[in-house]
Scaffold this motif. Structure first.
Motif, mmCIF file in Angstrom:
data_model
loop_
_atom_site.group_PDB
_atom_site.id
_atom_site.type_symbol
_atom_site.label_atom_id
_atom_site.label_comp_id
_atom_site.label_asym_id
_atom_site.label_seq_id
_atom_site.Cartn_x
_atom_site.Cartn_y
_atom_site.Cartn_z
ATOM 1 N N GLN A 273 0.960 -1.437 0.092
ATOM 2 C CA GLN A 273 -0.097 -0.069 -0.062
ATOM 3 C C GLN A 273 0.838 1.358 -0.029
ATOM 4 O O GLN A 273 0.501 2.301 -0.556
ATOM 5 C CB GLN A 273 -0.847 -0.109 1.221
ATOM 6 N N LYS A 274 2.012 0.960 0.977
ATOM 7 C CA LYS A 274 2.852 2.296 0.919
ATOM 8 C C LYS A 274 3.678 2.714 -0.264
ATOM 9 O O LYS A 274 3.929 3.912 -0.652
ATOM 10 C CB LYS A 274 3.685 2.164 2.159
ATOM 11 N N ASP A 276 5.226 3.292 -3.687
ATOM 12 C CA ASP A 276 4.918 3.756 -5.093
ATOM 13 C C ASP A 276 5.712 3.008 -6.095
ATOM 14 O O ASP A 276 6.965 2.552 -6.184
ATOM 15 C CB ASP A 276 5.378 5.094 -5.412
ATOM 16 N N LEU A 277 4.948 2.305 -7.112
ATOM 17 C CA LEU A 277 5.446 1.455 -8.196
ATOM 18 C C LEU A 277 5.819 2.185 -9.288
ATOM 19 O O LEU A 277 5.097 2.639 -10.023
ATOM 20 C CB LEU A 277 4.555 0.198 -8.423
ATOM 21 N N LYS A 278 7.337 2.725 -9.493
ATOM 22 C CA LYS A 278 7.490 3.519 -10.628
ATOM 23 C C LYS A 278 8.208 2.929 -11.724
ATOM 24 O O LYS A 278 8.806 1.630 -11.621
ATOM 25 C CB LYS A 278 8.492 4.553 -10.031
ATOM 26 N N VAL B 52 -0.831 3.030 -9.237
ATOM 27 C CA VAL B 52 0.283 2.618 -8.646
ATOM 28 C C VAL B 52 1.031 3.597 -8.196
ATOM 29 O O VAL B 52 2.097 3.151 -7.583
ATOM 30 C CB VAL B 52 1.248 1.948 -10.268
ATOM 31 N N VAL B 53 0.659 4.789 -8.098
ATOM 32 C CA VAL B 53 1.378 5.861 -7.173
ATOM 33 C C VAL B 53 0.153 6.230 -6.210
ATOM 34 O O VAL B 53 -0.899 6.495 -6.695
ATOM 35 C CB VAL B 53 1.812 6.853 -8.054
#
Lengths: 279, 297
Positions: A273-274, A276-278, B52-53
């Motif tokens: 949840q925490k 960010d998938l960049k 995703v962010v």
């Protein structure tokens, strides 16, 4: 859950590394649980004897003792099964496919569920194989084959299953934090085979502190998992030397291990949840 | 019903505010361009609406407020880098996409033919060239025949032929009445394919509107004739002329209000000069973009 497992299955069924690792684990498990008779034969050929008893007549494959014996032995190689989980999780992170999956239309919860389903699948297959190989060895060597003996002490098989699940969740958590598969594997091995065992042994046995600290070791993660199938020094084979052995899993040992499993899941959820998938 | 409604969306990375209180509404059938220089928050915005962010604050809703996961299954997304399982083939990768998007696997072959990957469908993704990887992500985005297509810098890294193909594809898809959301820093690209656009800078929306409104005719006309000197001389007598500038090989005539290029043409003809070139200058998004950036400095 079926949808989650199908997703995982589509990813793994054509992945050769997965099948190699899984096959190696099952092989290792088979060798360590069913190789005992060869070991005893070897002892005999070296002229060893236990107070005049021929080692090959030791009833290590007798029902139901075989379950505890196999489970204790199999838990020595459990770290290998976690490699599959680590590789599978780290692939998703390094290829950025976790991000792509989410963009395409799954929730982070579904991702966790899909990996959990993989873990349950692996643990179930390993336990079933252990059960199968135990049955074969038992029917070959056991002195008793009554059904009531065969199906006694099944708690140990369940304990083995739980141990694999919790250990894989532990590896999953590490893989989420350490994004490189090789490094995650090294840390998993170092922690579970070196660091924690040293710390818990000191706390449990060091003469000056054990009175105060022996009570807390059971709350350590690896210690609590290993307690399920017996610690290294709790060999069920001691019974053949007429020593008393611990022959059941205590209720609080189940609870602590399950608690760790839940904690690892919460941790993974939190980090998913925490973070960010960049790209 | 709006396809997407963004309400005061904000993302902070530490001290840096990547997206600041962004409001945006995208209607069905629009080809919507999110324009902005590099680092203006375009990709972060797309990341947030695709979950995703994690946004620092604010919210958004898809298709009037349906579940976000369900909404994403209805969106075909092509992001900058193609992400697939390198050890799987094109077909195997698309099966995963079909499973996630809950759509039929029957169209896989058809779609692979459409993007020219059918011959290589049983080769592993890791053996593909960049262009093939990008075409596979196109196939993945189109597989579920989604009503909304989202593109992030769609022509990045493509060769001229690929760029032309992608632009044609965007137009074809838009012609089917689908909604397209694209982020780009290429003004020309947005001008060529978008109906509406907004400009972001440092995470703040500077301008929003339709592309046609901002474009249109200017008062400049480029003219030329065989004898440029005679033309320059005689055109001074045209009373609709504001000023004239010499450019290499032609003249740029700026007309007063109420005059158009056909007046000018007639005047020249009456003077006995045949124009070899008569091009009314239209506004370009680039000029308007720079103007908007300047206004907001």
């Amino acid at each position: 859950m079926i949808r989650a497992f199908t997703l995982e299955w589509l990813k793994l069924k054509h992945y050769r590394v997965f099948w190699i690792l899984f096959g190696l684990y099952l092989l290792a498990q088979l060798i360590i649980t069913n190789g005992g008779i060869f070991f005893l034969e070897w002892l005999k050929s070296k002229g060893a004897d236990f107070d005049g008893i021929d080692p090959t007549i030791l009833p290590i494959y007798d029902f139901p003792d075989i379950w505890q014996n196999s489970v204790w032995l199999a838990s020595f190689v459990k770290v290998l099964i976690s490699f599959i989980v680590i590789v599978s999780v780290n692939n998703e992170l390094s290829y950025n496919t976790l991000r792509q999956n989410i963009i395409d239309g799954i929730s982070k919860r579904e991702f966790l569920l899909s990996k959990l389903s993989l873990i349950l699948f692996l643990a179930a297959v390993c336990t079933l194989v252990l059960f199968g190989s135990g049955l074969v060895a038992g029917f070959m060597y056991s002195h008793v084959t009554d059904l009531k003996y065969i199906f006694a002490d099944f708690g140990f098989l369940l304990a083995y299953f739980l141990q694999l699940v919790v250990f894989c969740l532990f590896a999953f958590s590490l893989a989420m934090v350490i994004k490189k598969a090789g490094f995650a594997i090294v840390i998993t091995m170092l922690y579970s085979l070196v660091f924690e065992p040293i710390v818990t042994s000191i706390l449990e046995f060091a003469p000056f502190t054990r009175d105060y600290t022996a009570g807390i070791v059971k709350f350590f993660p690896i210690y609590s998992m290993e307690k399920l199938c017996g610690k290294v020094y709790e060999s069920p084979f001691a019974r053949y030397l007429f020593q008393e052995i611990k022959d059941s899993v205590y209720w609080y040992e189940w609870l602590i291990a399950i608690g760790w499993g839940a904690l690892f899941m919460l941790f993974i959820t939190w980090i998913l949840q925490k973070r960010d998938l960049k790209a | 019903m709006s396809v997407l409604k963004i309400n005061k969306l904000t993302k902070r990375f530490g001290k840096l505010t990547a997206v600041d209180q962004l409001d945006l509404t995208i209607e069905q059938g629009q080809v919507y361009g999110i324009l902005g220089p590099n680092g203006s928050g375009k990709t972060t915005t797309l990341g947030m609406i695709l979950e995703v962010v994690a946004p620092t604050s604010g919210n958004f809703e898809w298709f009037g407020g349906i579940d976000n996961v369900e909404a994403r299954q209805k969106i075909g997304s092509i992001l900058e880098t193609p992400c697939f399982y390198s050890y799987l083939t094109a077909t195997q990768n698309l099966r995963i996409v079909a499973h996630i998007k809950k759509c039929d696997t029957k169209r896989i072959d058809e779609i692979l033919k459409q993007v020219n990957l059918y011959e290589r469908r049983n080769d592993k993704f890791k053996t593909y060239s960049l262009g093939m990887k990008q075409r596979l992500s196109l196939a993945a985005a189109l597989l579920s025949d989604p009503p909304v297509l989202m593109l992030d810098e769609p022509t990045n890294g493509l060769d001229p032929e690929g760029i032309a193909e992608v632009r044609q594809l965007i137009r074809d898809i838009a012609a089917q009445g689908k909604t397209i959301i694209m982020a780009s820093h290429l003004l020309d690209e947005v001008q060529k394919v978008c109906t509406d656009f907004c400009i972001l800078r440092k995470g703040v929306k500077l301008h929003e509107g339709s592309v046609n409104d901002i474009l249109g005719e200017t008062n400049a006309v480029e003219i030329s004739a065989a004898d440029l000197d005679t033309l320059t001389e005689s055109i001074q007598g045209y009373n609709g002329l504001e000023k004239i500038e010499k450019q290499n090989g032609s003249l740029m005539a700026y007309l007063k209000e109420g005059n158009s290029s056909d007046h000018l043409n007639k005047f020249c003809f009456d003077q006995g000069i045949a124009l070899s070139k008569l091009i009314p200058q239209s506004k370009s998004l680039e000029q308007e973009f720079l103007k908007i950036l300047k206004e907001n400095d």
